[in-house]
Scaffold this active site. Structure first.
Site, PDB file in Angstrom:
ATOM      1  N   ASP A 221      -0.159  16.864 -15.829  1.00 21.90           N
ATOM      2  CA  ASP A 221       0.370  17.224 -14.408  1.00 21.90           C
ATOM      3  C   ASP A 221      -0.843  16.570 -13.385  1.00 21.90           C
ATOM      4  O   ASP A 221      -1.399  17.408 -12.696  1.00 21.90           O
ATOM      5  CB  ASP A 221       0.501  18.570 -14.146  1.00 21.90           C
TER       6      ASP A 221
ATOM      7  N   ASP B 113       9.555  18.799  -6.525  1.00 22.70           N
ATOM      8  CA  ASP B 113       8.243  18.789  -6.524  1.00 22.70           C
ATOM      9  C   ASP B 113       7.523  17.415  -6.334  1.00 22.70           C
ATOM     10  O   ASP B 113       7.408  16.677  -7.297  1.00 22.70           O
ATOM     11  CB  ASP B 113       7.556  19.524  -7.411  1.00 22.70           C
TER      12      ASP B 113
ATOM     13  N   ASN C 214      -2.981  19.736 -11.002  1.00 25.13           N
ATOM     14  CA  ASN C 214      -2.345  20.878 -10.902  1.00 25.13           C
ATOM     15  C   ASN C 214      -3.194  21.917 -10.022  1.00 25.13           C
ATOM     16  O   ASN C 214      -4.565  22.113 -10.510  1.00 25.13           O
ATOM     17  CB  ASN C 214      -2.020  21.666 -12.233  1.00 25.13           C
TER      18      ASN C 214
ATOM     19  N   GLY D 194       6.935  19.525 -10.720  1.00 25.89           N
ATOM     20  CA  GLY D 194       6.244  18.477 -11.427  1.00 25.89           C
ATOM     21  C   GLY D 194       5.293  18.906 -12.679  1.00 25.89           C
ATOM     22  O   GLY D 194       5.294  17.919 -13.522  1.00 25.89           O
ATOM     23  N   LEU D 195       4.799  19.908 -12.565  1.00 20.30           N
ATOM     24  CA  LEU D 195       4.128  20.464 -14.041  1.00 20.30           C
ATOM     25  C   LEU D 195       5.217  20.558 -15.259  1.00 20.30           C
ATOM     26  O   LEU D 195       4.801  19.989 -16.121  1.00 20.30           O
ATOM     27  CB  LEU D 195       3.630  21.872 -13.712  1.00 20.30           C
TER      28      LEU D 195
HETATM   29  C1  SPV Z   1       4.984  22.746 -10.156  1.00 16.68           C
HETATM   30  O1  SPV Z   1       5.555  23.466 -10.724  1.00 16.68           O
HETATM   31  O2  SPV Z   1       4.465  21.653 -10.689  1.00 16.68           O
HETATM   32  C2  SPV Z   1       3.762  23.056  -8.923  1.00 16.68           C
HETATM   33  C3  SPV Z   1       3.840  24.686  -8.670  1.00 16.68           C
HETATM   34  O3  SPV Z   1       3.476  22.202  -8.341  1.00 16.68           O
HETATM   35  S1  SPV Z   1       2.262  24.776  -9.371  1.00 16.68           S
HETATM   36  O4  SPV Z   1       2.276  24.640 -10.720  1.00 16.68           O
HETATM   37  O5  SPV Z   1       2.287  26.482  -9.369  1.00 16.68           O
HETATM   38  O6  SPV Z   1       1.281  24.643  -8.804  1.00 16.68           O
HETATM   39 MG    MG Z   2       3.435  20.627  -9.054  1.00 17.13          MG
END
Ligand code: SPV
Ligand code: MG
Length: 547
Positions: free
Chosen positions: A65, A92, A129, A54-55
């Site tokens: 995010d 995600d 996030n 998602g990020l």
């Molecule tokens: C993402 O990759 O969007 C995640 C993992 O949710 S984290 O950024 O590590 O929370």
């Molecule tokens: Mg994420």
């Protein structure tokens, strides 16, 4: 015989393969991707599955995010990722983009698009996030359990998986809360749990894994505790590790560097060899397949170019490197010279590529390249080799030496000309002592910046090893383009030479001189560098740097 024993049984779905990865005893790695191309790169690197972060998807879209991209926009990205790959994708899915009802619809759409699994986290929509200081409040435990149950009840692929992500440690709610929630989500039907942490050491993760005791598979994301050796997680019995955002971060760093350099230098020269070449770009999207399809579906009015590569000689100066192969098959940064050459020719639209092999011809075996053999290669020269492929001297042709490397635009430059016989010559004067056997050319005009900018051809007056600078204006690089009429002239001259037994020792420059003597008007188009040939160990070292 059962259906699954049958060799023609359809391969397992991506959802099934993901479920197998989750539940097998070996550790699985998922690599982040955020669009069709990065997903393809992950698969090509050998990963068994993809984390659709998602990020990373948000950042690649230029938004934050925190659910700024709508779920259908994310779904659209997922569709591109599924289209470019064959391995399973774990999405995600943030908090599921709403309540149980929104999540049901998401699950249905993911099943339709061949996405293998979704991960949802027990926070409140819109989420932020986990590594940010903002509100990380947790969802109500029974509301989130209901969401998982609704998802499981809606999946149209029986192997689709739902991973329940625990944010209790992120929210500072402690291990007991994390374990309690894991138990509830598992009971609601989650196929795995993802335990997340933002600590730089793995202690709380390992503690959770131990307490959880593998009641269902455990997924982790060691972005912050990346220094922990992977074997510690393997030994602890973790099912899956997600490398969560590193392709996105790599691309940001690379794009920034390249943009700054081009801005500073107002030129592409400094970056050309450091970025993926265009052939690579075209290959990644399977561009050549369209050319094949065009042959089947479009009226046939394409430009046809045949190419002949002269590659019969050993390259003795390269000593033991050519013990079992001709020099054109020497590996330069992972690929033989000849393979790169053939790919450039294909990329420039020459579907029909023939290589004339001789010494250790059995070592030449490349897809989409026709091979003919000059079996008198030990006692004959270039023109005898060319004569072996005379049937290809029809229509528009390229003749190339088999030991050269050049930037693709050099080929484009030559193919953009109209003359009947057009050679490419390098006008940047090399050190004559280092290139004693260069084929130098004298032309109607020396190279000027105008020639380089406008790719204007000049007339070729003379080509000879006997010329020297400054009477010479360039060095022929071993590439020539023939129009259909030029190809006819060359074929006729080859047969005349064969009849008079004058062909055996003759070279390409001999042929061009004979054609000039008979009134042909070859032309030269200038380049300034951007090529090299591999004659000896120095040439090979230069070739490695060139790529
Ligand atoms: C993402 O990759 O969007 C995640 C993992 O949710 S984290 O950024 O590590 O929370
Ligand atoms: Mg994420």
């Amino acid at each position: 015989m059962t259906i699954t024993d049958s060799p023609s049984a359809t391969p397992p779905s991506r959802a099934k393969r993901f479920r197998d990865l989750l539940t097998r005893p070996e550790l699985t790695f998922l690599m982040e991707a955020h669009n069709g191309m990065s997903a393809r790169i992950v698969e090509d690197a050998g990963f068994e599955g993809i984390w659709a972060s998602g990020l990373s998807i948000s950042t690649a879209l230029g938004v934050r995010d925190r659910n700024e991209a709508s779920w259908t926009q994310v779904l659209e990205v997922l569709e591109f990722m599924a289209d470019t790959t064959t391995i399973p994708i774990l999405l995600d899915g943030d908090t599921g983009y709403g309540d149980f009802n929104n999540f049901r619809r998401l699950v249905k759409k993911l099943c339709q698009r061949g996405v293998a699994a979704v991960c949802i986290e027990d926070k409140i929509f819109p989420k932020t996030n986990s590594f940010l200081d903002g509100d990380q409040s947790l969802a109500d435990i029974s509301e989130f359990s209901g969401k998982i149950k609704a998802g499981k009840d809606s999946q149209t692929d029986q192997d689709f998986s739902i991973v329940a992500r625990l944010e209790a440690l992120i929210a500072g709610r402690g291990m007991e809360e994390a374990l309690k929630r894991a138990e509830a989500y598992h009971a609601a039907g989650a196929d795995a749990v993802l335990i997340h942490s933002k600590k730089s050491n793995p202690d709380e993760i390992l503690h959770f894994v131990k307490e959880w005791g593998n009641r269902c598979p455990v997924v982790i994301v060691p972005t912050m505790y990346y220094q922990t050796p992977t074997d510690r997680f393997r030994e602890a019995g973790v099912s899956t590790i997600i490398w969560a955002n590193h392709n996105l971060r790599a691309s940001l760093a690379a794009m920034r560097e390249v943009s700054l350099k081009i801005k500073q230098e107002e030129s592409l020269v400094g970056i050309e060899g450091r970025v993926a070449n265009l052939t690579d770009v075209f290959d990644l999207t399977g561009t050549r397949e369209v050319a094949e399809a065009e042959k089947r579906y479009l009226p046939d009015n394409r430009r046809r170019i045949s190419s002949i590569i002269l590659a019969a000689s050993r390259g003795k100066q390269l000593a033991e490197l050519t013990h079992d192969r001709p020099k054109c098959m020497i590996d330069v940064r992972g690929e033989p010279i000849l393979k790169r050459l053939a790919r450039s020719l294909h990329g420039a639209g020459s579907d029909d590529v023939t290589v004339v092999a001789g010494y250790k011809h059995e070592a030449i075996n490349l897809p989409d390249v026709r091979k003919v053999i000059n079996d008198k290669h030990e006692s004959t020269g270039e023109l005898a080799s060319l004569a072996c492929a005379a049937d290809r001297l029809k229509g528009e042709c390229i003749i190339a030496y088999g030991d050269i490397l050049f930037r693709d635009h050099v080929l484009g430059l030559m193919l953009g000309t109209k003359g009947d016989i057009v050679l490419v010559a390098d006008a940047s004067k090399p050190d004559p002592e280092q290139r004693p056997s260069a084929d130098l050319v004298a032309c109607s005009s020396p190279c000027t910046p105008d020639h380089l900018i406008h790719d204007q051809p000049v007339d070729l007056i003379e080509i000879s090893g006997g010329l020297s600078w400054p009477k010479a204006h360039g060095e022929w690089i071993g590439l020539v383009r023939l129009s259909p009429k030029g190809a006819e002239l060359v074929r006729a001259e080859l047969s005349a030479m064969q009849e008079k037994n004058e062909i055996a020792q003759a070279s390409m420059p001999d042929l061009i001189r004979r054609l000039i003597a008979k009134g042909a008007k070859p032309q030269v188009v200038y380049t300034s560098g951007h090529w090299l040939d591999v004659n000896d160990a120095f040439g090979l070292a230069r070739a490695r740097n060139f790529l």
